[in-house]
Design a protein around this motif. Sequence first.
Motif, PDB file in Angstrom:
ATOM      1  N   THR A   7       0.845  -1.188   0.000  1.00 41.56           N
ATOM      2  CA  THR A   7       0.000   0.000   0.000  1.00 41.56           C
ATOM      3  C   THR A   7       0.882   1.241   0.000  1.00 41.56           C
ATOM      4  OG1 THR A   7      -0.069   0.192   2.409  1.00 41.56           O
ATOM      5  CG2 THR A   7      -1.726  -1.232   1.357  1.00 41.56           C
ATOM      6  N   TYR A   8       0.258   2.376  -0.271  1.00 39.90           N
ATOM      7  CA  TYR A   8       1.019   3.621  -0.241  1.00 39.90           C
ATOM      8  C   TYR A   8       1.665   3.836   1.116  1.00 39.90           C
ATOM      9  CZ  TYR A   8       2.158   8.518   0.196  1.00 39.90           C
ATOM     10  OH  TYR A   8       2.838   9.683   0.457  1.00 39.90           O
ATOM     11  N   ASP A   9       0.918   3.617   2.186  1.00 41.31           N
ATOM     12  CA  ASP A   9       1.461   3.832   3.524  1.00 41.31           C
ATOM     13  C   ASP A   9       2.624   2.890   3.812  1.00 41.31           C
ATOM     14  OD1 ASP A   9      -0.294   5.890   4.092  1.00 41.31           O
ATOM     15  OD2 ASP A   9      -1.768   4.590   5.059  1.00 41.31           O
ATOM     16  N   ALA A  12       5.536   4.331   1.799  1.00 44.72           N
ATOM     17  CA  ALA A  12       6.034   5.590   2.363  1.00 44.72           C
ATOM     18  C   ALA A  12       6.813   5.349   3.652  1.00 44.72           C
ATOM     19  CB  ALA A  12       4.871   6.548   2.609  1.00 44.72           C
ATOM     20  N   ALA A 240       3.157  14.641  -0.623  1.00 45.92           N
ATOM     21  CA  ALA A 240       2.513  13.331  -0.633  1.00 45.92           C
ATOM     22  C   ALA A 240       1.618  13.146  -1.855  1.00 45.92           C
ATOM     23  CB  ALA A 240       1.715  13.128   0.649  1.00 45.92           C
ATOM     24  N   SER A 241       0.992  14.232  -2.338  1.00 45.49           N
ATOM     25  CA  SER A 241       0.112  14.085  -3.504  1.00 45.49           C
ATOM     26  C   SER A 241       0.899  13.627  -4.723  1.00 45.49           C
ATOM     27  CB  SER A 241      -0.599  15.403  -3.802  1.00 45.49           C
ATOM     28  OG  SER A 241       0.329  16.435  -4.105  1.00 45.49           O
ATOM     29  N   ARG A 244       1.908   9.954  -4.093  1.00 40.99           N
ATOM     30  CA  ARG A 244       0.758   9.060  -4.266  1.00 40.99           C
ATOM     31  C   ARG A 244       0.482   8.798  -5.747  1.00 40.99           C
ATOM     32  NH1 ARG A 244      -2.425   7.883   0.084  1.00 40.99           N
ATOM     33  NH2 ARG A 244      -2.015   9.070   2.005  1.00 40.99           N
ATOM     34  N   GLN A 245       0.710   9.793  -6.580  1.00 42.98           N
ATOM     35  CA  GLN A 245       0.486   9.594  -8.017  1.00 42.98           C
ATOM     36  C   GLN A 245       1.495   8.620  -8.606  1.00 42.98           C
ATOM     37  OE1 GLN A 245      -0.632  13.151 -10.445  1.00 42.98           O
ATOM     38  NE2 GLN A 245      -0.417  14.264  -8.512  1.00 42.98           N
ATOM     39  N   HIS A 247       2.920   6.203  -6.844  1.00 45.00           N
ATOM     40  CA  HIS A 247       2.490   4.905  -6.333  1.00 45.00           C
ATOM     41  C   HIS A 247       1.288   4.381  -7.112  1.00 45.00           C
ATOM     42  CE1 HIS A 247       0.574   2.035  -3.494  1.00 45.00           C
ATOM     43  NE2 HIS A 247       1.836   1.730  -3.201  1.00 45.00           N
ATOM     44  N   ALA A 248       0.384   5.288  -7.502  1.00 40.70           N
ATOM     45  CA  ALA A 248      -0.793   4.879  -8.272  1.00 40.70           C
ATOM     46  C   ALA A 248      -0.400   4.304  -9.628  1.00 40.70           C
ATOM     47  CB  ALA A 248      -1.747   6.063  -8.447  1.00 40.70           C
TER      48      ALA A 248
END
Length: 283
Positions: A7-9, A12, A240-241, A244-245, A247-248
Amino acid sequence: MPAAIPTYDQYAATLSRITAHVDPTAGTPESLAIKSAADSLAALPTIDLATLTEWIGQHPNDVPVLGLVVGLSQEKVKNALKQHLGTSGWVTLARTDPGAIAAMLDHEFALVTSLELQRHREYAFGDLLVARAGTRVNATSAATAGRLVEDRIEQIAADLGLPLGLRTRFEGRNGQTAPCDLAVPTGGAAAQIVVAAKAFDSTGSKLTDALREIRDMANVRKPTQFVMAVVDGIGWLNRASDLRQIHALWEAGEIDGLYTLNTLDQFKTDLEQAARLRHLVAP
């Protein structure tokens, strides 16, 4: 490639500081050189174009210190020299025409007045902190942090015996190209595995630029090309935005792997597997 994507978390949580903390009170070769130059300027009996010309001739490597007197970074000193004197090479110019440097800095930036006002002034603790907020004497640059990650992934590729290209572009669908920090076996149309290395401990637009580069890699890739990214540094925690992209892209299968320095063992495994699938290493 690993079947389960963290997962992203989870991803990270593996981010780490790339640049070591440096005690701002500890001397470095650069800070000690600046202090020595400042002491010699403070010791001048008078400040005028004649004494500064002589000082520049005797201290050709210390011309950037005069820039600091008038608030110019080393890069801005180079730009000013290039604009007004036709060369950014201050050492050679200081040896051949020191008077031209003194005259230019005084005419454009009031060097004589600024130096005379500052060299014997007493400074408070707050002045020191204000100056330190703008200095980069003890800081490791973003380029250096990025190069650290590049060196690590280059070494992994070399240990696997892979031919590679560094800091290049690769060709994907319909002749479109995108940048990459490592390409196997080389860049251009030959690239079959491409890797981005993006590490930042500070934040800023460069992180968005890194996202754009990785997205470009994903957009132009051929179905037969592998795209990986090693993205690390605590600067990403404040963007983080953007992270997150990236990671997406991994979750959507648009890139084949996303790693940090703490997960380079997995990167090595995945890189070797991709290389075997493309017959770049012996089975």
